[in-house]
Motif scaffolding. Structure first.
Motif, PDB file in Angstrom:
ATOM      1  N   ALA A  47      -0.254  -6.943   1.974  1.00 60.94           N
ATOM      2  CA  ALA A  47       0.224  -6.672   0.533  1.00 60.94           C
ATOM      3  C   ALA A  47       0.240  -4.917   0.567  1.00 60.94           C
ATOM      4  O   ALA A  47      -0.813  -4.558   1.122  1.00 60.94           O
ATOM      5  N   ASN A  48       1.393  -4.453  -0.059  1.00 61.20           N
ATOM      6  CA  ASN A  48       1.206  -3.039  -0.060  1.00 61.20           C
ATOM      7  C   ASN A  48       1.313  -2.563  -1.533  1.00 61.20           C
ATOM      8  O   ASN A  48       2.531  -2.720  -1.887  1.00 61.20           O
ATOM      9  N   ALA A  49       0.422  -1.710  -2.233  1.00 59.04           N
ATOM     10  CA  ALA A  49       0.820  -1.345  -3.457  1.00 59.04           C
ATOM     11  C   ALA A  49       1.881  -0.488  -3.557  1.00 59.04           C
ATOM     12  O   ALA A  49       2.680  -0.431  -4.548  1.00 59.04           O
ATOM     13  N   ALA A  50       2.075   0.389  -2.460  1.00 56.49           N
ATOM     14  CA  ALA A  50       3.278   1.354  -2.756  1.00 56.49           C
ATOM     15  C   ALA A  50       4.633   0.384  -2.845  1.00 56.49           C
ATOM     16  O   ALA A  50       5.625   0.851  -3.581  1.00 56.49           O
ATOM     17  N   LEU A  51       4.514  -0.401  -1.923  1.00 55.66           N
ATOM     18  CA  LEU A  51       6.051  -1.250  -1.625  1.00 55.66           C
ATOM     19  C   LEU A  51       6.199  -1.852  -3.094  1.00 55.66           C
ATOM     20  O   LEU A  51       7.348  -2.222  -3.217  1.00 55.66           O
ATOM     21  N   PHE A  52       5.114  -2.462  -3.698  1.00 53.11           N
ATOM     22  CA  PHE A  52       5.149  -3.301  -4.697  1.00 53.11           C
ATOM     23  C   PHE A  52       5.829  -2.405  -5.810  1.00 53.11           C
ATOM     24  O   PHE A  52       6.583  -2.580  -6.723  1.00 53.11           O
ATOM     25  N   GLU A  53       5.103  -1.315  -5.848  1.00 47.00           N
ATOM     26  CA  GLU A  53       5.585  -0.088  -6.873  1.00 47.00           C
ATOM     27  C   GLU A  53       7.044   0.196  -6.862  1.00 47.00           C
ATOM     28  O   GLU A  53       7.800   0.505  -7.705  1.00 47.00           O
ATOM     29  N   SER A 128       0.515   7.032  -9.457  1.00 45.81           N
ATOM     30  CA  SER A 128      -0.044   5.742  -9.733  1.00 45.81           C
ATOM     31  C   SER A 128      -1.808   6.013  -9.796  1.00 45.81           C
ATOM     32  O   SER A 128      -2.110   6.562  -8.944  1.00 45.81           O
ATOM     33  N   ALA A 129      -2.123   4.979 -10.573  1.00 44.41           N
ATOM     34  CA  ALA A 129      -3.652   4.735 -10.564  1.00 44.41           C
ATOM     35  C   ALA A 129      -4.026   3.829  -9.605  1.00 44.41           C
ATOM     36  O   ALA A 129      -5.278   3.923  -9.404  1.00 44.41           O
ATOM     37  N   ASP A 130      -3.362   3.022  -8.877  1.00 46.64           N
ATOM     38  CA  ASP A 130      -3.807   2.386  -7.841  1.00 46.64           C
ATOM     39  C   ASP A 130      -4.095   2.939  -6.458  1.00 46.64           C
ATOM     40  O   ASP A 130      -3.087   3.663  -6.121  1.00 46.64           O
ATOM     41  N   PRO A 131      -5.101   2.504  -5.832  1.00 42.88           N
ATOM     42  CA  PRO A 131      -5.259   3.187  -4.569  1.00 42.88           C
ATOM     43  C   PRO A 131      -4.013   2.581  -3.620  1.00 42.88           C
ATOM     44  O   PRO A 131      -3.557   1.482  -3.562  1.00 42.88           O
ATOM     45  N   GLY A 132      -3.590   3.648  -3.074  1.00 40.05           N
ATOM     46  CA  GLY A 132      -2.221   3.269  -2.060  1.00 40.05           C
ATOM     47  C   GLY A 132      -1.116   3.209  -2.676  1.00 40.05           C
ATOM     48  O   GLY A 132      -0.025   2.883  -2.184  1.00 40.05           O
ATOM     49  N   GLY A 133      -1.018   3.424  -3.883  1.00 39.65           N
ATOM     50  CA  GLY A 133       0.193   3.459  -4.948  1.00 39.65           C
ATOM     51  C   GLY A 133       1.161   4.699  -4.684  1.00 39.65           C
ATOM     52  O   GLY A 133       0.526   5.649  -4.056  1.00 39.65           O
TER      53      GLY A 133
END
Length: 180
Positions: A47-53, A128-133
């Motif tokens: 799972a990748n936060a940047a890909l999701f965002e 993004s506030a998410d790490p990796g976002g």
């Protein structure tokens, strides 16, 4: 005067046509990114936060920047029970009044609120506030303001187009596309 209204309406339509056709390519990118995300998630438990965002960023771009084009093409949701039975002049009156009393005030409020919202995001270079976002969240927030402007412009085009029909100055005499 009707020539000016016609040309202004056509110019706005051309702008939203260009934006809509450009944004349509983002749909393809969104589908590819969603497929990649699903594949990585299922095949590798990755799972990748940047890909999701990136997915919701692209969806926001499609929705916000495509709104004016969708309105131009008359593809918004409409309860068409009675409207489809009306004459072109009655439809023009409904479009004129609906645009003047509902759409344009909504766009102006959205532009007013969106300007401060966008300005704040740009001033902070919000990310993004998410790490990796993703960084550059301020860029996507700018599409709120830009989308409202394109929607407002298309509302103005509808007003002009409707006015030509109502006054009987529309070249075709109905609500169809004005020929070149």
């Amino acid at each position: 005067m009707s020539f000016f209204l016609y040309k202004a309406s056509k110019a706005i339509d051309t702008i939203n046509d260009s934006v809509g056709k450009t944004v349509s390519w983002i749909c393809l990118l969104l589908v590819l990114i969603v497929c990649l995300d699903v594949f990585l998630s299922n095949a590798f438990r990755y799972a990748n936060a940047a890909l999701f965002e990136l997915q919701w960023h692209f969806f926001a771009i499609i929705f916000l920047l495509g709104a004016g084009y969708t309105l131009k093409e008359d593809k918004h949701v409409r309860v068409d029970v009675f409207y489809s039975q009306f004459s072109p002049t009655a439809k023009a009156w409904i479009n004129f009044l609906g645009t003047l009393l509902l759409l344009l005030p909504f766009c102006l409020v959205l532009i007013h609120a969106g300007a401060a919202f966008t300005e704040n995001a740009w001033a902070l270079r919000e990310r993004s506030a998410d790490p990796g976002g993703l960084g550059g969240r301020y860029l996507i927030k700018g599409t709120i303001l830009l989308g409202a402007i394109f929607l407002l412009l298309q509302g103005i085009s509808i007003l002009l187009h409707s006015l030509l029909i109502i006054t009987g100055k529309h070249p075709t005499g109905n609500s169809q596309e004005i020929p070149d």
